[in-house]
Enzyme design. Structure first.
Site, PDB file in Angstrom:
ATOM      1  N   ASP A  48       0.831  -1.210   0.000  1.00 34.11           N
ATOM      2  CA  ASP A  48       0.000   0.000   0.000  1.00 34.11           C
ATOM      3  C   ASP A  48       0.866   1.260   0.000  1.00 34.11           C
ATOM      4  O   ASP A  48       1.977   1.260   0.518  1.00 34.11           O
ATOM      5  CB  ASP A  48      -0.905  -0.028   1.244  1.00 34.11           C
ATOM      6  CG  ASP A  48      -2.065   0.944   1.124  1.00 34.11           C
ATOM      7  OD1 ASP A  48      -2.316   1.471   0.022  1.00 34.11           O
ATOM      8  OD2 ASP A  48      -2.728   1.179   2.156  1.00 34.11           O
ATOM      9  N   HIS A  87       3.256   3.340  -8.804  1.00 33.88           N
ATOM     10  CA  HIS A  87       3.050   1.920  -9.129  1.00 33.88           C
ATOM     11  C   HIS A  87       4.292   1.335  -9.824  1.00 33.88           C
ATOM     12  O   HIS A  87       4.664   0.192  -9.574  1.00 33.88           O
ATOM     13  CB  HIS A  87       1.808   1.749 -10.008  1.00 33.88           C
ATOM     14  CG  HIS A  87       0.526   2.090  -9.292  1.00 33.88           C
ATOM     15  ND1 HIS A  87       0.271   1.700  -8.004  1.00 33.88           N
ATOM     16  CD2 HIS A  87      -0.569   2.797  -9.688  1.00 33.88           C
ATOM     17  CE1 HIS A  87      -0.927   2.149  -7.632  1.00 33.88           C
ATOM     18  NE2 HIS A  87      -1.449   2.824  -8.634  1.00 33.88           N
ATOM     19  N   LEU A 121      11.809 -20.286  -3.390  1.00 34.31           N
ATOM     20  CA  LEU A 121      10.846 -19.306  -2.872  1.00 34.31           C
ATOM     21  C   LEU A 121       9.524 -19.565  -3.580  1.00 34.31           C
ATOM     22  O   LEU A 121       9.509 -19.785  -4.802  1.00 34.31           O
ATOM     23  CB  LEU A 121      11.339 -17.876  -3.155  1.00 34.31           C
ATOM     24  CG  LEU A 121      10.438 -16.734  -2.693  1.00 34.31           C
ATOM     25  CD1 LEU A 121      10.350 -16.661  -1.165  1.00 34.31           C
ATOM     26  CD2 LEU A 121      10.956 -15.377  -3.212  1.00 34.31           C
TER      27      LEU A 121
HETATM   28  C1  FPP Z   1      -1.689   0.240  -3.411  1.00 30.41           C
HETATM   29  O1  FPP Z   1      -1.239   1.562  -3.387  1.00 30.41           O
HETATM   30  C2  FPP Z   1      -1.181  -0.417  -4.574  1.00 30.41           C
HETATM   31  C3  FPP Z   1      -1.915  -0.986  -5.573  1.00 30.41           C
HETATM   32  C4  FPP Z   1      -3.376  -0.994  -5.651  1.00 30.41           C
HETATM   33  C5  FPP Z   1      -1.234  -1.640  -6.678  1.00 30.41           C
HETATM   34  C6  FPP Z   1      -0.054  -2.458  -6.265  1.00 30.41           C
HETATM   35  C7  FPP Z   1       0.777  -2.622  -7.423  1.00 30.41           C
HETATM   36  C8  FPP Z   1       2.111  -2.693  -7.432  1.00 30.41           C
HETATM   37  C9  FPP Z   1       2.986  -2.713  -6.267  1.00 30.41           C
HETATM   38  C10 FPP Z   1       2.812  -2.708  -8.693  1.00 30.41           C
HETATM   39  C11 FPP Z   1       2.679  -3.844  -9.573  1.00 30.41           C
HETATM   40  C12 FPP Z   1       2.596  -5.185  -9.028  1.00 30.41           C
HETATM   41  C13 FPP Z   1       2.764  -6.253  -9.797  1.00 30.41           C
HETATM   42  C14 FPP Z   1       2.439  -7.597  -9.316  1.00 30.41           C
HETATM   43  C15 FPP Z   1       3.273  -6.136 -11.161  1.00 30.41           C
HETATM   44  P1  FPP Z   1      -2.305   2.675  -3.571  1.00 30.41           P
HETATM   45  O2  FPP Z   1      -2.441   2.978  -5.008  1.00 30.41           O
HETATM   46  O3  FPP Z   1      -3.587   2.228  -2.925  1.00 30.41           O
HETATM   47  O4  FPP Z   1      -1.675   3.866  -2.819  1.00 30.41           O
HETATM   48  P2  FPP Z   1      -2.430   4.941  -1.948  1.00 30.41           P
HETATM   49  O5  FPP Z   1      -3.046   4.200  -0.798  1.00 30.41           O
HETATM   50  O6  FPP Z   1      -1.344   5.852  -1.519  1.00 30.41           O
HETATM   51  O7  FPP Z   1      -3.447   5.578  -2.825  1.00 30.41           O
END
Ligand code: FPP
Length: 256
Positions: free
Chosen positions: A33, A50, A144
């Site tokens: 997150d 991201h 892993l």
């Molecule tokens: C949460 O941060 C993150 C996500 C919804 C996406 C997670 C994706 C990645 C780490 C990148 C790609 C992963 C793979 C498997 C290729 P948020 O957007 O909710 O952040 P915020 O809470 O600050 O809005």
């Protein structure tokens, strides 16, 4: 937690001494997150967060392996994340596309078995094919076990599992009296995996957000204000150190 703490860079410290003394959890689950807030704090678009979050996933797999963690499960896209703007969802799909292809090499490098949990039928067919290719390619690696939750929701997983179980009961394959916790678990996306020992959620929120509600029943939780793109090996070591302080009783009482 103060909003200003989100995205605070991790401190650089030497962790080697600590790492040697730790009881390392067998299975770590992470709610990735804070990508969006991390990027915004830098005056950048959410998509930048991201991209950095995705790069960090590669690094953390190396760290998990080096520390001796055997199972890693990450929450990358929930059944609720489709509600985000088209621009953000499209950006994430592009990232998944690229990562899933690149992950063949990463699985080879880390001798890492990759499995996607969640309902992948919602994705475009090329993404589904990349998932199948990656899972097939990496299925015999054992150093892993890396699970990526994509279009995953715990309630959805349980609902889909119950639907299949009900069909098996209807077809006479399973007697209702034979339904046990062990049998039911075999219908979840995580069938065959051990339950997580440690759950980490980055970026300050303290909730599960529909992540592995069945599997986390006896897991130790660790919440950190550090945003996912900044969560590094030192932060991981800190989380494992906290885990080492916990007294896991699984509902029992410790002998005096
Ligand atoms: C949460 O941060 C993150 C996500 C919804 C996406 C997670 C994706 C990645 C780490 C990148 C790609 C992963 C793979 C498997 C290729 P948020 O957007 O909710 O952040 P915020 O809470 O600050 O809005």
């Amino acid at each position: 937690m103060k909003y200003s703490e989100v995205g605070k860079p991790a401190q650089q410290v030497d962790t080697a001494g600590k790492e040697n003394k730790m009881n390392v959890p067998n299975h770590v689950a992470i709610i990735l997150d804070g990508n969006g807030r991390w990027a915004k704090a830098k005056g950048m678009p959410r998509s930048y967060g991201h991209v950095k979050g995705c790069a960090n996933l590669e690094t953390i797999c190396d760290d998990m392996k080096a520390l001796g963690v055997k199972y890693l499960t990450v929450y990358a896209f929930s059944t609720e994340n489709w509600k985000r703007s088209k621009e953000e969802v499209d950006g994430l799909m592009k990232l998944f596309r690229n990562y899933l292809k690149k992950c063949i090499k990463i699985s080879e490098k880390n001798k890492m078995c990759v499995r996607v949990i969640g309902d992948i039928h919602a994705f475009d067919s090329d993404i589904q094919e990349s998932i199948q290719r990656l899972e097939e390619y990496s299925k015999d690696f054992t150093e892993l076990h890396f699970q990526i939750a994509l279009n995953y929701g715990g309630r959805d997983e349980i609902t889909r599992g119950i639907r299949r179980l009900a069909q098996d009961v209807k077809d006479g394959k399973i007697a209702p009296e034979a339904i046990s916790e062990e049998l039911v678990e075999g219908y979840w996306d995580t069938a065959g995996l051990p339950d997580p020992d440690l759950l980490i959620r980055t970026s300050g929120e303290q909730r599960l957000s529909n992540f592995l509600p069945w599997q986390l029943a006896y897991t130790e939780f660790y919440f950190t204000p550090v945003a996912w793109p900044d969560f590094n090996r030192e932060e991981l070591v800190k989380a494992i150190e906290k885990y080492n302080e916990r007294d896991r009783r699984y509902g029992g009482v410790k002998e005096e």
